[in-house]
Design a protein around this motif. Sequence first.
Motif, short mmCIF file in Angstrom:
data_model
loop_
_atom_site.label_atom_id
_atom_site.label_comp_id
_atom_site.label_asym_id
_atom_site.label_seq_id
_atom_site.Cartn_x
_atom_site.Cartn_y
_atom_site.Cartn_z
N GLN A 67 0.74 -1.04 -0.14
CA GLN A 67 -0.19 -0.17 0.08
C GLN A 67 0.75 1.30 0.07
O GLN A 67 1.85 1.49 0.78
N LYS B 80 -4.34 0.66 6.35
CA LYS B 80 -5.55 0.12 6.85
C LYS B 80 -6.80 0.78 6.67
O LYS B 80 -7.75 0.06 6.05
N SER C 120 -7.13 2.72 3.92
CA SER C 120 -7.02 2.73 2.40
C SER C 120 -7.72 1.34 2.16
O SER C 120 -8.69 1.33 1.15
N TYR C 121 -7.55 0.15 2.46
CA TYR C 121 -7.98 -0.98 2.34
C TYR C 121 -9.39 -1.15 2.79
O TYR C 121 -10.24 -1.50 2.18
N VAL D 18 -11.49 0.65 0.30
CA VAL D 18 -11.64 -0.12 -0.89
C VAL D 18 -12.85 -1.14 -0.78
O VAL D 18 -13.60 -1.32 -1.82
N PHE E 231 -3.80 4.27 -3.94
CA PHE E 231 -2.67 3.08 -4.25
C PHE E 231 -1.88 3.64 -5.46
O PHE E 231 -2.08 4.41 -6.22
N GLN F 51 0.06 -2.27 -6.98
CA GLN F 51 -0.93 -2.33 -5.80
C GLN F 51 -2.48 -1.82 -6.45
O GLN F 51 -3.32 -2.05 -6.34
N MET G 279 -5.99 -3.48 -6.73
CA MET G 279 -7.15 -2.88 -6.25
C MET G 279 -8.14 -2.63 -7.15
O MET G 279 -9.36 -2.88 -6.79
#
Length: 524
Positions: A2, A51, A53-54, A57, A174, A178, A182
């Motif tokens: 990330q 964290k 950012s994920y 998504v 991202f 990556q 994503m």
Amino acid sequence: MQNSVPEGSSEMSEFTDLQSQQPPGSQNYGATSPTTSTAQFLQTTGKISAKRSYLAVGVLCYINLLNYMDWFIVPGVLVDITKYFNISDSIAGLLQTVFILCFLVSAPFFGYLGDRYNRKVILSAGIVLWSGVTLGSSFITESYSWMFFVSRGFVGFGTASYSTIAPTIIADLFEKDQRTWMLSVFYIFIPVGSGLGYVLASSVTQIAGHWHWAFRITPCMGVVAVALLILLVPNPTQDAAEGHGGQSITSTTQGADKKPGAQSTARTTWCDDVKSLSKNRSFIWSSLGVTAMAFVTGALGLWVPLFLDRAQVVHDLVPPCLQEPCKSPNSLIFGGITIATGIVGVITGAAVARRYKKINTKADPLICAVGMFSSAPFLYLSIMLAARSIVATYIFIALGEFFLALNWAVVADILLYVVVPKRQSTAVALQIFVSHLLGDAGSPYLTGVISDALHTRQNDSHLGAFRSLQYSFILCVFIDVLGGGFFLLTALHVEEDRQEAQQLCRGIENKGYISTEDDLQDEA
């Protein structure tokens, strides 16, 4: 990986790898030194964490799932809707055409807003609109069929806000490989949501006894989507994008006023952006390839369940449906096929592209061309064998959809590295506009018109209804092959256009401010 540059991914040298080339005086613009990763920069300056950012998504994928479920609720219960409103094939095809036309007309508008204003506000308004209209359409009676067509148009308008803007948020969060992965995860939810739309519509209709109830589930999910979007999705334009050295999709436009000494982007008009994109050959040819994909998937997506119903009637496997609800497993089966082939196809396409690009810089458009050329014979076999074997039809439809699904994430990645960041939201919107205008806006209606025209020449009603729809599908096979040719033309120019986009971005970064249109022309 990330917000950092992964090892061994030099082949995907898109815009975000320019941070290591910043001059010493450009640190005020969010760039880090060559030895400091973007992730470290974000952590030390209180920016968006990996964290979060994920998590963002995950929320965007959930909303994308909901988005495409609403797209394909109508095809999932099309047999019931045609009986309820007593409409022909050509009129039924207009349901999807009205939806897509409103979608594509509004896409450039949302692309313009997405490059300039708060994207979370725009997305929230779009979700509220399409969810509310979907709920309202569930109360329309058979005497007001025109209102149902109007409601589908408003749903298309609302969903355009999400399809246009959401990918740009992921691209701001991202980098490099990556970002590709994503986006692959994000685009997996196109076939998954589409398949679940069929499954939801068919299942709820059978349980509740009326197709109207299928339109009352997703609005409840929409309320949850808005809450999650507001609470959990950050504004990467103001946060993470600057940590990417200004090379994200929208940071170069929306973050300009916040950077010391930055020039305004007002001099770069929408017409200037369109003029520049019209000279980008990779963008033009890949957009035409996406248009061919949209044509095929639009026609198949609306008509395949009804086509399989008619095939089963011809085989005497089910009795003709004389009144709704029509009990048929085809929407469920086709939905399951769409989900499975979509997941496997998108993952396979992304994985093959990642490996093939290490030995061939033209890998992405070549993979898309192979996907289109390979799907054509399987779709033809599925169409022609339907009169003999339903099982064979299911198998070949699955193979055809698999090869089409190879392209979903790859075509998105092509756009992101052949178009300069400050024009990417506009490019996405224009690609959506063209692909839907010439693709799935007309293909469902055109298929229905051809089917009606052929049906008038048949004697037996059930066999004639099946044959007319079967022959109208053959057009999709030719469009499939044409799309493969467009992607081959893209391969001829993609390397040159990618290098030009990188040079423009490098020039902008070295100057340390947001470039005007004159600067972009000078760099070119």
